[in-house]
Design a protein around this motif. Structure first.
Motif, PDB file in Angstrom:
ATOM      1  N   VAL A  67       0.842  -1.190   0.000  1.00  0.00           N
ATOM      2  CA  VAL A  67       0.000   0.000   0.000  1.00  0.00           C
ATOM      3  C   VAL A  67       0.880   1.243   0.000  1.00  0.00           C
ATOM      4  CG1 VAL A  67      -1.830   1.244   1.230  1.00  0.00           C
ATOM      5  CG2 VAL A  67      -1.769  -1.267   1.279  1.00  0.00           C
ATOM      6  N   ASP A  68       0.570   2.176  -0.898  1.00  0.00           N
ATOM      7  CA  ASP A  68       1.347   3.424  -0.924  1.00  0.00           C
ATOM      8  C   ASP A  68       0.729   4.443   0.023  1.00  0.00           C
ATOM      9  OD1 ASP A  68      -0.812   4.667  -2.222  1.00  0.00           O
ATOM     10  OD2 ASP A  68       0.116   4.567  -4.209  1.00  0.00           O
TER      11      ASP A  68
ATOM     12  N   GLU B  87      -1.009   6.953  -0.449  1.00  0.00           N
ATOM     13  CA  GLU B  87      -2.317   7.456  -0.820  1.00  0.00           C
ATOM     14  C   GLU B  87      -3.400   6.389  -0.672  1.00  0.00           C
ATOM     15  OE1 GLU B  87      -2.032   9.105  -4.734  1.00  0.00           O
ATOM     16  OE2 GLU B  87      -0.861  10.836  -4.057  1.00  0.00           O
ATOM     17  N   GLY B  88      -3.031   5.260  -0.068  1.00  0.00           N
ATOM     18  CA  GLY B  88      -3.986   4.208   0.195  1.00  0.00           C
ATOM     19  C   GLY B  88      -4.247   3.277  -0.972  1.00  0.00           C
ATOM     20  N   ALA B  89      -3.440   3.358  -2.015  1.00  0.00           N
ATOM     21  CA  ALA B  89      -3.629   2.487  -3.180  1.00  0.00           C
ATOM     22  C   ALA B  89      -2.857   1.188  -3.001  1.00  0.00           C
ATOM     23  CB  ALA B  89      -3.166   3.190  -4.447  1.00  0.00           C
ATOM     24  N   ILE B  90      -3.488   0.076  -3.346  1.00  0.00           N
ATOM     25  CA  ILE B  90      -2.835  -1.231  -3.305  1.00  0.00           C
ATOM     26  C   ILE B  90      -2.152  -1.466  -4.649  1.00  0.00           C
ATOM     27  CG2 ILE B  90      -3.163  -3.712  -3.019  1.00  0.00           C
ATOM     28  CD1 ILE B  90      -5.690  -3.061  -1.411  1.00  0.00           C
ATOM     29  N   ILE B  91      -0.842  -1.627  -4.626  1.00  0.00           N
ATOM     30  CA  ILE B  91      -0.106  -1.739  -5.881  1.00  0.00           C
ATOM     31  C   ILE B  91       0.377  -3.169  -6.163  1.00  0.00           C
ATOM     32  CG2 ILE B  91       0.587   0.678  -5.786  1.00  0.00           C
ATOM     33  CD1 ILE B  91       3.340  -0.191  -4.879  1.00  0.00           C
TER      34      ILE B  91
ATOM     35  N   ARG C  86      -0.399  -7.552  -4.665  1.00  0.00           N
ATOM     36  CA  ARG C  86      -1.119  -8.421  -3.736  1.00  0.00           C
ATOM     37  C   ARG C  86      -0.465  -9.803  -3.655  1.00  0.00           C
ATOM     38  NH1 ARG C  86      -6.568  -6.693  -2.598  1.00  0.00           N
ATOM     39  NH2 ARG C  86      -7.243  -4.943  -3.906  1.00  0.00           N
TER      40      ARG C  86
ATOM     41  N   TYR D 122      -8.586   6.915   4.307  1.00  0.00           N
ATOM     42  CA  TYR D 122      -8.691   6.955   2.846  1.00  0.00           C
ATOM     43  C   TYR D 122     -10.113   6.750   2.309  1.00  0.00           C
ATOM     44  CZ  TYR D 122      -3.657   6.256   3.293  1.00  0.00           C
ATOM     45  OH  TYR D 122      -2.335   6.373   3.636  1.00  0.00           O
TER      46      TYR D 122
ATOM     47  N   LEU E 145     -14.232   1.309   1.021  1.00  0.00           N
ATOM     48  CA  LEU E 145     -13.072   0.479   0.683  1.00  0.00           C
ATOM     49  C   LEU E 145     -13.381  -1.013   0.597  1.00  0.00           C
ATOM     50  CD1 LEU E 145     -10.314   2.225   2.843  1.00  0.00           C
ATOM     51  CD2 LEU E 145     -11.017   2.707   0.485  1.00  0.00           C
TER      52      LEU E 145
ATOM     53  N   ASP F 171     -11.130  -4.437   1.262  1.00  0.00           N
ATOM     54  CA  ASP F 171      -9.736  -3.994   1.365  1.00  0.00           C
ATOM     55  C   ASP F 171      -9.499  -3.041   2.539  1.00  0.00           C
ATOM     56  OD1 ASP F 171      -8.792  -5.434  -0.830  1.00  0.00           O
ATOM     57  OD2 ASP F 171      -9.328  -3.832  -2.238  1.00  0.00           O
TER      58      ASP F 171
ATOM     59  N   ILE G   3      -5.753  -2.088   3.967  1.00  0.00           N
ATOM     60  CA  ILE G   3      -5.254  -0.722   3.790  1.00  0.00           C
ATOM     61  C   ILE G   3      -5.021  -0.054   5.140  1.00  0.00           C
ATOM     62  CG2 ILE G   3      -5.861   1.578   2.918  1.00  0.00           C
ATOM     63  CD1 ILE G   3      -7.386   0.125   0.643  1.00  0.00           C
TER      64      ILE G   3
END
Length: 315
Positions: A19-20, A22-26, A28, A117, A299, A302, A306
């Motif tokens: 997770v970056d 900004e709360g994005a999962i990049i 898994r 987020y 969300l 997730d 997150i």
């Protein structure tokens, strides 16, 4: 801030993600949960994290686990669905991965995810209630997660709402989750279906089943969203119980936003409308105090992953 890993440990599956900030999962990774073995569960958590650490530069790992987690965010004191009893999970995983690790209650992690987020990212005071098989939740006050003196605060589903009521899995009677959860929805739905009334027969027909024992929460929710009268009534009744409990919670923590998540929240307006009506009716001194807004969690499944990842960055 850099990247962190969030790990959501469920009874059957371990979900991990990078997770970056900004709360994005990049990225898994997944593993099955060997729920009956402490050692095997820890090994599966480490394997999922190691897979991601091998591909990304990670600064910390956050683990969300169902159960009581110590205030130092390291030891799982008790887990109802896993074999953890006073398990030093954080130290154990950190020693294996050679990276900082924190452990958090999974409902707290999900609440933090929605705060940081999701549906409550614009406020400092919020309550998140996840309505699934049971009720989980978390409280954020002044932008800080409420953990309590021993790390086990905000067990919202076990607030007693009916003294001497239905027996709960925790051993008490009358807990909130026995009236405002997916388990309660199924119990009431099956009881109605067994009555043999025309409305019950229609519900079973809409769900494509004949045996009331086969009725499930998702079936009732789907039937309600398609307008089945009995299913709508069942969801509205669950919403009423939810709103009544939230009125008590609001007197304790005075949130500006109440976020409702979990599988039952898929009914959205059917739940929210009846919950808000019951909330307004039962809120003490309702004409003389500000009222929170209600919203659906953004969300989804997730949120815990997150939230755990973000909490791992907070010292």
């Amino acid at each position: 801030m850099g990247l962190s890993i969030g790990i959501d440990v469920g009874g059957t599956k371990i979900a991990a993600g990078v997770v970056d900030d900004e709360g994005a999962i990049i990225a898994r990774a997944h593993r099955d949960t060997p729920a009956d073995s402490v050692d095997a569960t820890a090994a599966a958590i480490c394997a999922a994290a190691a897979e991601l650490i091998g591909e990304h530069e990670i600064e910390a790992v956050g683990i969300g686990a169902a159960g009581f987690v110590s205030s130092d965010r390291s030891t799982v004191l008790f887990a109802p669905n896993l074999a953890w009893r006073d398990e030093p999970l954080g130290a154990r995983v950190a020693a294996e991965l050679k990276i900082p690790v924190v452990v958090e209650n999974d409902a707290n992690a999900a609440a933090w995810g929605e705060f940081a987020y999701g549906a409550a990212k614009h406020v400092e005071h919020m309550v998140c209630v996840t309505v699934g098989t049971g009720i989980g939740g978390g409280v954020v006050s002044e932008s800080r997660l409420l953990r309590g003196a021993h790390g086990v605060a905000a067990e919202l589903g076990h607030m007693r709402v009916v003294p001497g009521g239905h027996r709960c899995g925790c051993g008490a009677r009358g807990c909130w989750e026995q009236y405002a959860s997916g388990r309660a929805l199924v119990r009431e739905g099956r009881a109605q279906a067994e009555s043999g009334s025309p409305a019950a027969a229609q519900l079973l027909s809409v769900c494509g089943i004949t045996d009331p024992a086969d009725l499930t929460g998702p079936m009732i929710t789907a039937a309600a969203t398609n307008g089945d009268p009995l299913a709508v009534e069942l969801l509205e009744d669950l919403g009423r119980w939810l709103g009544e409990g939230l009125a008590s919670i609001a007197t304790l923590w005075d949130p500006s936003v109440v976020v409702i998540g979990g599988g039952v929240s898929a009914a959205e307006d059917l739940i929210l409308t009846s919950a808000q009506i019951a909330f307004e009716k039962n809120l003490p001194a309702r004409s003389n105090r500000p009222h929170p807004t209600f919203g659906i969690a953004l969300l989804g499944n997730d949120a815990g992953l997150i939230g755990a990842a973000d909490l791992a960055r907070i010292k």
